[in-house]
Scaffold this active site. Structure first.
Site, PDB file in Angstrom:
ATOM      1  N   ASN A   1       0.852  -1.192   0.000  1.00  0.00           N
ATOM      2  CA  ASN A   1       0.000   0.000   0.000  1.00  0.00           C
ATOM      3  C   ASN A   1       0.885   1.238   0.000  1.00  0.00           C
ATOM      4  O   ASN A   1       2.110   1.140  -0.033  1.00  0.00           O
ATOM      5  CB  ASN A   1      -0.954  -0.011   1.202  1.00  0.00           C
ATOM      6  CG  ASN A   1      -0.184  -0.065   2.504  1.00  0.00           C
ATOM      7  OD1 ASN A   1       0.527   0.866   2.847  1.00  0.00           O
ATOM      8  ND2 ASN A   1      -0.304  -1.183   3.208  1.00  0.00           N
TER       9      ASN A   1
ATOM     10  N   LYS B   1     -11.373  -3.565  18.511  1.00  0.00           N
ATOM     11  CA  LYS B   1      -9.962  -3.896  18.694  1.00  0.00           C
ATOM     12  C   LYS B   1      -9.515  -3.713  20.139  1.00  0.00           C
ATOM     13  O   LYS B   1      -8.341  -3.863  20.458  1.00  0.00           O
ATOM     14  CB  LYS B   1      -9.096  -3.044  17.760  1.00  0.00           C
ATOM     15  CG  LYS B   1      -9.322  -3.380  16.281  1.00  0.00           C
ATOM     16  CD  LYS B   1      -8.484  -2.508  15.365  1.00  0.00           C
ATOM     17  CE  LYS B   1      -8.824  -2.723  13.904  1.00  0.00           C
ATOM     18  NZ  LYS B   1      -7.772  -3.388  13.140  1.00  0.00           N
TER      19      LYS B   1
END
Ligand code: PMT
Length: 412
Positions: free
Chosen positions: A211, A342
């Site tokens: 990325n 998370k």
């Protein structure tokens, strides 16, 4: 510790020479920057001889030869990066006004904007200039921004008048420098684990999935944390950046390597900040030989990688865990979801499609979503400034969640 001493144009400029000696005696390395006005009072040679370093006078170097050189043109950035504290002594009314307004028309004022280091200013001027409403407004503005102003002393002034305006004593200025640096080291004793950069997931021996992360955001956090006194462990994907001073870097390539490096070190950290753009998927089985070109469609099976942040945060104890959220839509909603999914304490959300934000930029536009319900939307800032604001929020949040003092003592 490196002090950049800006000397501006006032009769007290000669006193800065003694200041250089005192700072050096205290163990500081001193880089002197002189304004044009200062050079009317003292020559650069005096400061060069005392500091043992070239004195910087011009934004574009010595342009007497006609052409400015590129190295000089960007020197303010290099000096800004190696400055631990910017001290201006003596500081004229003019430099106070320029710093307050963010004017950048010479080396010192440009350095001021390019630097994230704390600033100490010791004004010296005529009593009426000091008491003037404009000067006092500028001083207040600078104080509100965190600049330490060492108030001038009262007495007989060079202009023949009596009152406030004499440069404060050298010892008072050095003490202000020491005190300011100490208050900046609010991460002393902490171990901060940071991930940064992209990961690369191999398709075959020559190709990979990755990325656009440059690592700038994570490296800015690492540099800021180290400057504030933390031991910093930076787990970094492949990037083109130098390791910030005092930071231990662990180089990794893939999501799996990053996972292993983080798991091994998480136990030693009191704060963990996940700025890396980790691949969410990797090829199930990378080809051992280069995939040959054919005109038929190619299908590659991908499997999810482990969510590093989510996995280690399950057992985080009293550690403060910070995640990032790179979003392209419904930023707040997605960031809040990530905060709880998370088990993070803070999510730094950036809309990576916004101009001046996200991948490979020097600036970012973020909102900090904290576990105690606070949402803090920040304007466009340099990544260095964003890093400082994240660390400020981490310390605030830890105070709210665990009580700062005892959290510092019992790490887990
Ligand atoms: O590196 P720069 O060029 O400076 O760009 C900065 C940045 C855009 C990369 C940075 O600001 C940023 O947003 N980083 C997080 C990018 C990301 O992967 O976001 P995410 O929303 O997909 O992931 C959420 C969080 O989980 C992140 O903290 C990420 O590090 C973490 N994660 C994600 C996947 C995974 N397998 N493991 C993880 O730990």
């Amino acid at each position: 510790m490196r002090i950049t001493l800006g000397v501006t144009g006032g009769v007290a400029a000669y006193k800065a020479a003694e200041l250089v000696r005192l700072l050096q005696k205290d163990g500081f390395s001193v880089q002197v920057v002189m304004t044009r006005g200062a050079r009317e009072f003292v020559t650069p040679l005096t400061f060069a001889a005392l500091s043992g370093q070239k004195v910087i006078t011009d934004l574009f170097g010595d342009s007497s030869g006609g052409e400015a050189n590129l190295e000089s043109a960007i020197e303010h950035i290099a000096v800004a990066q190696r400055t631990d504290l910017l001290l201006v002594a003596p500081a004229t009314a003019d430099i106070l006004a320029k710093f307050a307004r963010g004017i950048a028309d010479d080396f010192l004022t440009t350095l001021h904007l390019a630097s994230t280091a704390p600033v100490v200013m010791a004004p010296a001027m005529n009593v009426n200039m000091w008491n003037h409403a404009a000067t006092q407004e500028n001083v207040e503005k600078l104080r509100a921004r965190g600049v330490k102003i060492v108030d001038p002393d009262e007495g007989y002034l060079a202009c023949g008048m009596t009152g406030a305006g004499r440069l404060a004593g050298q010892n008072a200025i050095v003490a202000a420098v020491r005190e300011t640096l100490k208050s900046q080291r609010d991460l002393d004793g902490e171990t901060v684990l940071i991930t940064a950069g992209p990961t690369r997931e191999d398709l075959d021996p020559v190709r990979y999935i990755s990325n656009r992360s440059s690592g700038k955001m994570g490296y800015a956090v690492a540099e800021a944390a180290a400057r504030r006194g933390a031991k910093v462990i930076l787990v970094s994907g492949p990037v083109n950046l130098e390791v910030p001073a005092g930071v231990e870097r662990i180089d990794v390539r893939t999501a799996r390597e990053m996972h292993n490096a983080v798991v091994d070190r998480f136990a030693h950290a009191s704060i963990a900040i996940f700025a890396a753009a980790v691949a969410d998927y990797r090829p199930v089985e990378p080809h051992t030989e280069k995939i040959k070109k054919s005109y038929a469609a190619l299908t590659i099976s991908l499997e999810p990688t482990t969510d590093i942040l989510a996995e280690v945060a399950k057992n985080k104890g009293q550690r403060i865990v910070v995640g990032f959220a790179a979003e392209t839509d419904r930023v707040a909603e997605n960031a809040r979801k990530k905060l709880s999914a998370k088990n993070a304490d803070l999510i730094v959300a950036n809309d990576v499609t916004a101009e001046g934000a996200g991948f490979d930029q020097d600036t970012n536009i973020v909102t900090l979503f904290s576990r105690d319900g606070r949402d803090l939307a920040l304007p466009k800032l340099t990544k260095n400034e964003v890093a400082q604001r994240i660390l400020d929020e981490v310390l605030r949040l830890r105070g709210v969640l665990h009580g700062t003092a005892e959290a510092k003592r019992s790490r887990v």
